[in-house]
Design a protein around this motif. Structure first.
Motif, mmCIF file in Angstrom:
data_model
loop_
_atom_site.group_PDB
_atom_site.id
_atom_site.type_symbol
_atom_site.label_atom_id
_atom_site.label_comp_id
_atom_site.label_asym_id
_atom_site.label_seq_id
_atom_site.Cartn_x
_atom_site.Cartn_y
_atom_site.Cartn_z
ATOM 1 N N VAL A 187 -64.943 -36.291 133.361
ATOM 2 C CA VAL A 187 -66.221 -36.205 134.447
ATOM 3 C C VAL A 187 -67.548 -35.444 133.522
ATOM 4 N N ASN A 188 -68.511 -36.224 133.582
ATOM 5 C CA ASN A 188 -69.714 -35.729 132.840
ATOM 6 C C ASN A 188 -69.812 -35.363 131.352
ATOM 7 N N ASP A 189 -68.663 -35.892 130.631
ATOM 8 C CA ASP A 189 -68.535 -35.663 129.529
ATOM 9 C C ASP A 189 -68.330 -36.953 128.610
ATOM 10 N N ASN A 190 -67.099 -37.649 128.910
ATOM 11 C CA ASN A 190 -66.860 -38.849 127.932
ATOM 12 C C ASN A 190 -65.692 -39.600 128.691
ATOM 13 N N ILE A 191 -65.642 -40.779 128.240
ATOM 14 C CA ILE A 191 -64.634 -41.688 128.674
ATOM 15 C C ILE A 191 -63.764 -42.452 127.220
ATOM 16 N N GLN A 192 -62.877 -42.545 127.282
ATOM 17 C CA GLN A 192 -61.908 -42.993 126.140
ATOM 18 C C GLN A 192 -61.200 -44.354 126.395
ATOM 19 N N GLY A 193 -61.050 -45.043 125.362
ATOM 20 C CA GLY A 193 -59.862 -46.181 125.758
ATOM 21 C C GLY A 193 -59.821 -47.287 124.594
ATOM 22 N N THR A 194 -59.267 -48.360 124.974
ATOM 23 C CA THR A 194 -59.081 -49.288 123.820
ATOM 24 C C THR A 194 -59.576 -50.657 124.839
ATOM 25 N N PHE A 195 -59.765 -51.611 123.756
ATOM 26 C CA PHE A 195 -59.927 -53.029 124.459
ATOM 27 C C PHE A 195 -59.629 -54.029 123.590
ATOM 28 N N SER A 196 -59.349 -55.265 124.040
ATOM 29 C CA SER A 196 -59.299 -56.674 123.074
ATOM 30 C C SER A 196 -59.035 -57.454 124.355
ATOM 31 N N GLY A 197 -59.442 -58.900 123.562
ATOM 32 C CA GLY A 197 -59.710 -60.023 124.265
ATOM 33 C C GLY A 197 -60.123 -61.222 123.428
ATOM 34 N N THR A 198 -60.032 -62.473 124.262
ATOM 35 C CA THR A 198 -60.725 -63.553 123.943
ATOM 36 C C THR A 198 -61.972 -63.649 124.515
ATOM 37 N N PHE A 199 -63.137 -63.438 123.971
ATOM 38 C CA PHE A 199 -64.561 -63.494 124.419
ATOM 39 C C PHE A 199 -64.901 -65.108 124.536
ATOM 40 N N THR A 247 -72.712 -70.068 126.509
ATOM 41 C CA THR A 247 -73.438 -71.221 126.419
ATOM 42 C C THR A 247 -72.861 -71.839 125.114
ATOM 43 N N GLY A 248 -72.678 -73.267 125.359
ATOM 44 C CA GLY A 248 -71.966 -74.122 124.207
ATOM 45 C C GLY A 248 -70.476 -73.658 124.238
ATOM 46 N N GLY A 249 -69.934 -74.007 123.144
ATOM 47 C CA GLY A 249 -68.478 -73.729 123.069
ATOM 48 C C GLY A 249 -68.071 -72.545 122.304
ATOM 49 N N GLY A 250 -66.834 -72.457 121.941
ATOM 50 C CA GLY A 250 -66.103 -71.351 121.079
ATOM 51 C C GLY A 250 -65.935 -70.109 121.858
ATOM 52 N N ASN A 251 -65.335 -69.327 120.903
ATOM 53 C CA ASN A 251 -64.873 -67.909 121.256
ATOM 54 C C ASN A 251 -64.802 -67.035 120.303
ATOM 55 N N ILE A 252 -64.862 -65.785 120.460
ATOM 56 C CA ILE A 252 -64.500 -64.891 119.612
ATOM 57 C C ILE A 252 -63.318 -63.751 120.070
ATOM 58 N N THR A 253 -62.402 -63.863 119.276
ATOM 59 C CA THR A 253 -61.172 -62.759 119.674
ATOM 60 C C THR A 253 -61.417 -61.374 118.826
ATOM 61 N N VAL A 254 -61.328 -60.509 119.832
ATOM 62 C CA VAL A 254 -61.695 -59.034 119.493
ATOM 63 C C VAL A 254 -60.380 -58.237 119.652
ATOM 64 N N THR A 255 -60.070 -57.474 118.503
ATOM 65 C CA THR A 255 -58.866 -56.990 118.312
ATOM 66 C C THR A 255 -59.148 -55.510 117.974
ATOM 67 N N ASP A 256 -58.105 -54.571 118.191
ATOM 68 C CA ASP A 256 -58.302 -53.161 117.902
ATOM 69 C C ASP A 256 -59.555 -52.323 118.464
ATOM 70 N N GLY A 257 -60.092 -52.686 119.359
ATOM 71 C CA GLY A 257 -61.276 -52.181 120.018
ATOM 72 C C GLY A 257 -60.840 -50.627 120.568
ATOM 73 N N GLU A 258 -61.707 -49.746 120.070
ATOM 74 C CA GLU A 258 -61.708 -48.527 120.644
ATOM 75 C C GLU A 258 -62.822 -47.813 121.021
ATOM 76 N N PHE A 259 -62.963 -47.111 122.186
ATOM 77 C CA PHE A 259 -64.110 -46.544 122.283
ATOM 78 C C PHE A 259 -64.092 -44.613 122.775
ATOM 79 N N TYR A 260 -64.967 -44.112 122.451
ATOM 80 C CA TYR A 260 -65.138 -42.688 122.850
ATOM 81 C C TYR A 260 -66.698 -42.547 123.456
ATOM 82 N N ALA A 261 -66.921 -43.080 124.460
ATOM 83 C CA ALA A 261 -68.205 -42.977 124.947
ATOM 84 C C ALA A 261 -68.603 -41.765 125.569
ATOM 85 N N SER A 262 -69.864 -41.279 125.424
ATOM 86 C CA SER A 262 -70.310 -39.984 125.976
ATOM 87 C C SER A 262 -71.290 -40.272 127.165
ATOM 88 N N PHE A 263 -71.069 -39.506 128.302
ATOM 89 C CA PHE A 263 -71.918 -39.741 129.433
ATOM 90 C C PHE A 263 -73.191 -39.084 129.318
#
Length: 171
Positions: free
Chosen positions: A139-151, A155-171
């Motif tokens: 709390v009031n410091d940071n949040i950490q984790g991982t993410f991935s997906g098919t975004f 508009t239009g077609g297509g997608n982007i695959t995201v892999t190996d996503g990591e974050f260490y975001a500060s509040f």
């Protein structure tokens, strides 16, 4: 003991050892370098690697959400070039998984063009698919984790695959 049995045993032992040490393609001896506060990284199909040191988190307070915003600037440093925006349901535990089945949670990836327009790729309820895993919240410091997906393109077609996503975001 028969020499053929020794050769077969040695061959099987060698294959087993190499497989174990190689991690089936991964280097088990490579150090895992944790992110520092403010860092976010991910790999996008067709786009390469996203890396920034300006990931920040916002506690939505009574809105029951957390948000994370991270950008990569243009070469001149004046404008955003690539942007990740996440918004997800706040849960009471400090470690949990978001599958984007609720109406509040989403992940958005924007590629900004020279004219200022943005091509958005998104994961939310009914669009694309993805997982965001919160591994730690201080709390009031940071949040950490991982993410991935098919975004999926909004508009239009297509997608982007995201892999190996990591974050260490500060509040």
């Amino acid at each position: 003991m028969n020499k053929n049995y020794i050769k077969v045993f040695f061959a099987i032992f060698t294959i087993f050892s190499l497989t174990l040490l190689s991690g089936c393609g991964q280097n088990p001896l490579a150090p895992i370098i944790p992110l520092k506060p403010g860092e976010m990284q991910a790999t996008m199909s067709g786009e390469g690697t996203f890396y920034t040191t300006n990931a920040h988190a916002i506690d939505g307070g009574s809105n029951s959400i957390y948000s994370i915003h991270a950008t990569v600037k243009t070469e001149d440093g004046l404008n955003d070039s690539l942007v990740f925006d996440f918004s997800f349901t706040k849960l009471p535990n400090t470690s949990y998984t978001i599958d984007f089945s609720d109406p509040l949670s989403y992940m958005n990836y924007c590629i900004t063009h020279a004219d200022g327009s943005c091509t958005n790729y998104r994961v939310e309820n009914g669009t694309g698919s993805g997982i965001l895993k919160v591994s730690s919240i201080t709390v009031n410091d940071n949040i950490q984790g991982t993410f991935s997906g098919t975004f999926q393109a909004t508009t239009g077609g297509g997608n982007i695959t995201v892999t190996d996503g990591e974050f260490y975001a500060s509040f």
